[in-house]
Design an enzyme around this catalytic site. Sequence first.
Site, PDB file in Angstrom:
ATOM      1  N   ARG A   1      17.431 -38.355  24.904  1.00 33.86           N
ATOM      2  CA  ARG A   1      17.091 -38.620  23.514  1.00 33.86           C
ATOM      3  C   ARG A   1      15.653 -39.073  23.347  1.00 33.86           C
ATOM      4  O   ARG A   1      15.212 -39.328  22.234  1.00 33.86           O
ATOM      5  CB  ARG A   1      17.979 -39.755  23.041  1.00 33.86           C
TER       6      ARG A   1
ATOM      7  N   ARG B   1      33.812 -44.929  13.347  1.00 31.83           N
ATOM      8  CA  ARG B   1      32.771 -45.630  14.092  1.00 31.83           C
ATOM      9  C   ARG B   1      32.064 -46.672  13.228  1.00 31.83           C
ATOM     10  O   ARG B   1      31.817 -46.441  12.046  1.00 31.83           O
ATOM     11  CB  ARG B   1      31.749 -44.620  14.625  1.00 31.83           C
TER      12      ARG B   1
ATOM     13  N   ARG C   1      19.546 -43.822  11.912  1.00 31.04           N
ATOM     14  CA  ARG C   1      19.762 -42.932  13.059  1.00 31.04           C
ATOM     15  C   ARG C   1      18.966 -41.640  12.891  1.00 31.04           C
ATOM     16  O   ARG C   1      18.437 -41.095  13.859  1.00 31.04           O
ATOM     17  CB  ARG C   1      21.262 -42.643  13.222  1.00 31.04           C
TER      18      ARG C   1
HETATM   19  P1  AP5 Z   1      25.962 -40.819  19.521  1.00 30.11           P
HETATM   20  O1  AP5 Z   1      27.366 -41.152  19.690  1.00 30.11           O
HETATM   21  O2  AP5 Z   1      25.324 -39.829  20.434  1.00 30.11           O
HETATM   22  O3  AP5 Z   1      25.710 -40.410  18.003  1.00 30.11           O
HETATM   23  P2  AP5 Z   1      24.715 -39.351  17.324  1.00 30.11           P
HETATM   24  O4  AP5 Z   1      23.697 -38.660  18.135  1.00 30.11           O
HETATM   25  O5  AP5 Z   1      24.199 -40.106  16.176  1.00 30.11           O
HETATM   26  O6  AP5 Z   1      25.588 -38.154  17.052  1.00 30.11           O
HETATM   27  P3  AP5 Z   1      27.014 -38.165  16.432  1.00 30.11           P
HETATM   28  O7  AP5 Z   1      28.022 -38.451  17.484  1.00 30.11           O
HETATM   29  O8  AP5 Z   1      27.015 -39.018  15.203  1.00 30.11           O
HETATM   30  O9  AP5 Z   1      27.093 -36.666  15.937  1.00 30.11           O
HETATM   31  P4  AP5 Z   1      27.583 -35.347  16.634  1.00 30.11           P
HETATM   32  O10 AP5 Z   1      26.402 -34.421  16.700  1.00 30.11           O
HETATM   33  O11 AP5 Z   1      28.336 -35.593  17.904  1.00 30.11           O
HETATM   34  O12 AP5 Z   1      28.552 -34.813  15.499  1.00 30.11           O
HETATM   35  P5  AP5 Z   1      30.138 -34.540  15.507  1.00 30.11           P
HETATM   36  O13 AP5 Z   1      30.437 -33.371  16.382  1.00 30.11           O
HETATM   37  O14 AP5 Z   1      30.905 -35.784  15.725  1.00 30.11           O
HETATM   38  O15 AP5 Z   1      25.080 -42.170  19.604  1.00 30.11           O
HETATM   39  C1  AP5 Z   1      25.442 -43.318  18.907  1.00 30.11           C
HETATM   40  C2  AP5 Z   1      24.456 -44.437  19.214  1.00 30.11           C
HETATM   41  O16 AP5 Z   1      24.493 -44.746  20.619  1.00 30.11           O
HETATM   42  C3  AP5 Z   1      22.987 -44.107  18.941  1.00 30.11           C
HETATM   43  O17 AP5 Z   1      22.621 -44.355  17.590  1.00 30.11           O
HETATM   44  C4  AP5 Z   1      22.271 -45.049  19.920  1.00 30.11           C
HETATM   45  O18 AP5 Z   1      22.252 -46.367  19.434  1.00 30.11           O
HETATM   46  C5  AP5 Z   1      23.198 -45.021  21.129  1.00 30.11           C
HETATM   47  N1  AP5 Z   1      22.842 -43.963  22.103  1.00 30.11           N
HETATM   48  C6  AP5 Z   1      23.617 -42.919  22.487  1.00 30.11           C
HETATM   49  N2  AP5 Z   1      22.987 -42.145  23.395  1.00 30.11           N
HETATM   50  C7  AP5 Z   1      21.774 -42.717  23.585  1.00 30.11           C
HETATM   51  C8  AP5 Z   1      20.646 -42.372  24.381  1.00 30.11           C
HETATM   52  N3  AP5 Z   1      20.652 -41.271  25.168  1.00 30.11           N
HETATM   53  N4  AP5 Z   1      19.561 -43.184  24.317  1.00 30.11           N
HETATM   54  C9  AP5 Z   1      19.535 -44.281  23.547  1.00 30.11           C
HETATM   55  N5  AP5 Z   1      20.562 -44.664  22.758  1.00 30.11           N
HETATM   56  C10 AP5 Z   1      21.671 -43.890  22.771  1.00 30.11           C
HETATM   57  O19 AP5 Z   1      30.327 -34.043  13.983  1.00 30.11           O
HETATM   58  C11 AP5 Z   1      30.235 -34.957  12.903  1.00 30.11           C
HETATM   59  C12 AP5 Z   1      31.334 -34.683  11.861  1.00 30.11           C
HETATM   60  O20 AP5 Z   1      31.071 -33.415  11.253  1.00 30.11           O
HETATM   61  C13 AP5 Z   1      32.741 -34.588  12.462  1.00 30.11           C
HETATM   62  O21 AP5 Z   1      33.650 -35.202  11.578  1.00 30.11           O
HETATM   63  C14 AP5 Z   1      33.023 -33.081  12.559  1.00 30.11           C
HETATM   64  O22 AP5 Z   1      34.384 -32.799  12.357  1.00 30.11           O
HETATM   65  C15 AP5 Z   1      32.161 -32.517  11.432  1.00 30.11           C
HETATM   66  N6  AP5 Z   1      31.556 -31.231  11.781  1.00 30.11           N
HETATM   67  C16 AP5 Z   1      31.042 -30.861  13.000  1.00 30.11           C
HETATM   68  N7  AP5 Z   1      30.541 -29.605  12.930  1.00 30.11           N
HETATM   69  C17 AP5 Z   1      30.738 -29.174  11.646  1.00 30.11           C
HETATM   70  C18 AP5 Z   1      30.435 -27.952  10.967  1.00 30.11           C
HETATM   71  N8  AP5 Z   1      29.827 -26.914  11.583  1.00 30.11           N
HETATM   72  N9  AP5 Z   1      30.780 -27.857   9.653  1.00 30.11           N
HETATM   73  C19 AP5 Z   1      31.400 -28.909   9.008  1.00 30.11           C
HETATM   74  N10 AP5 Z   1      31.719 -30.100   9.611  1.00 30.11           N
HETATM   75  C20 AP5 Z   1      31.394 -30.214  10.916  1.00 30.11           C
HETATM   76 MG    MG Z   2      28.827 -37.325  18.989  1.00 33.77          MG
END
Ligand code: AP5
Ligand code: MG
Length: 214
Positions: free
Chosen positions: A88, A161, A172
């Site tokens: 990241r 979450r 974020r």
């Molecule tokens: P993390 O858990 O990685 O969160 P994020 O990057 O903010 O990503 P998300 O998990 O929120 O989104 P996603 O892309 O996985 O989407 P999803 O598939 O769930 O990190 C959380 C925190 O941890 C960070 O803020 C940081 O503090 C820390 N952290 C983690 N890794 C780190 C690192 N490497 N370095 C530093 N800090 C770190 O989809 C979202 C929703 O949309 C779901 O409900 C899904 O059903 C829906 N959806 C998915 N695709 C579609 C579509 N095509 N159409 C319609 N709906 C859809």
């Molecule tokens: Mg995720």
Amino acid sequence: MNLVLLGPPGGGKGTQAKRLMDKYGLVQLSTGDMLRAAVASGSEVGKKAKAVMDAGQLVTDDIVIGIIQDRLKQPDTKSGVIFDGFPRTVAQAEALDAMLKSMNLTMGHAIEIRVPDEFLIERITGRFTCAKCGAGYHDKYQKPKKDGVCDSCGGTEFTRRADDNAETVKKRLDAYHAQTAPLLPYYEKQGILKVVDGTQDIGKVTADLAAILG
Ligand code: AP5
Ligand code: MG
């Protein structure tokens, strides 16, 4: 085969990683999931990470690099890894390249799931997860077939979450644009960057990813 899924919070990294795991026999490594598990267990890492995550900021490079380093020592990663939410920062990407090199492994693809900011608040505030098996859902886009019952395991308890509120999502997103977007030119220079349109429906995004992975 190892690959990185890049993309903003709520872009669909976790959703797609889960769908690709079975198809390609890969292991999903989500630093977000690992950090949430550390917070839930009350470990030292979890104590350090909690406030930072709740504020929508990035946990320090040292912590997440250490977590990934330990996890890559486990034999199930040999068949290939989908990195979800890691790296990241450019420092994390450089550390990952060095780790893979020392294990005689390479990164096959870095795939950006591209979704404009205006889609993401609705995606994130509608997200929920099965408390028992971790399957992901959405109030509007990915409902369980039977209301209140997990399709995968039949569980009836779901969680949301702590960082999935509109205010934290904005922070974020800022972190994504400032600290993670520089990874796109980083992987482009390596000649392994691909882009898929993450605004399409979930199945179409998976099909586009599968077309890249072959
Ligand atoms: P993390 O858990 O990685 O969160 P994020 O990057 O903010 O990503 P998300 O998990 O929120 O989104 P996603 O892309 O996985 O989407 P999803 O598939 O769930 O990190 C959380 C925190 O941890 C960070 O803020 C940081 O503090 C820390 N952290 C983690 N890794 C780190 C690192 N490497 N370095 C530093 N800090 C770190 O989809 C979202 C929703 O949309 C779901 O409900 C899904 O059903 C829906 N959806 C998915 N695709 C579609 C579509 N095509 N159409 C319609 N709906 C859809
Ligand atoms: Mg995720």
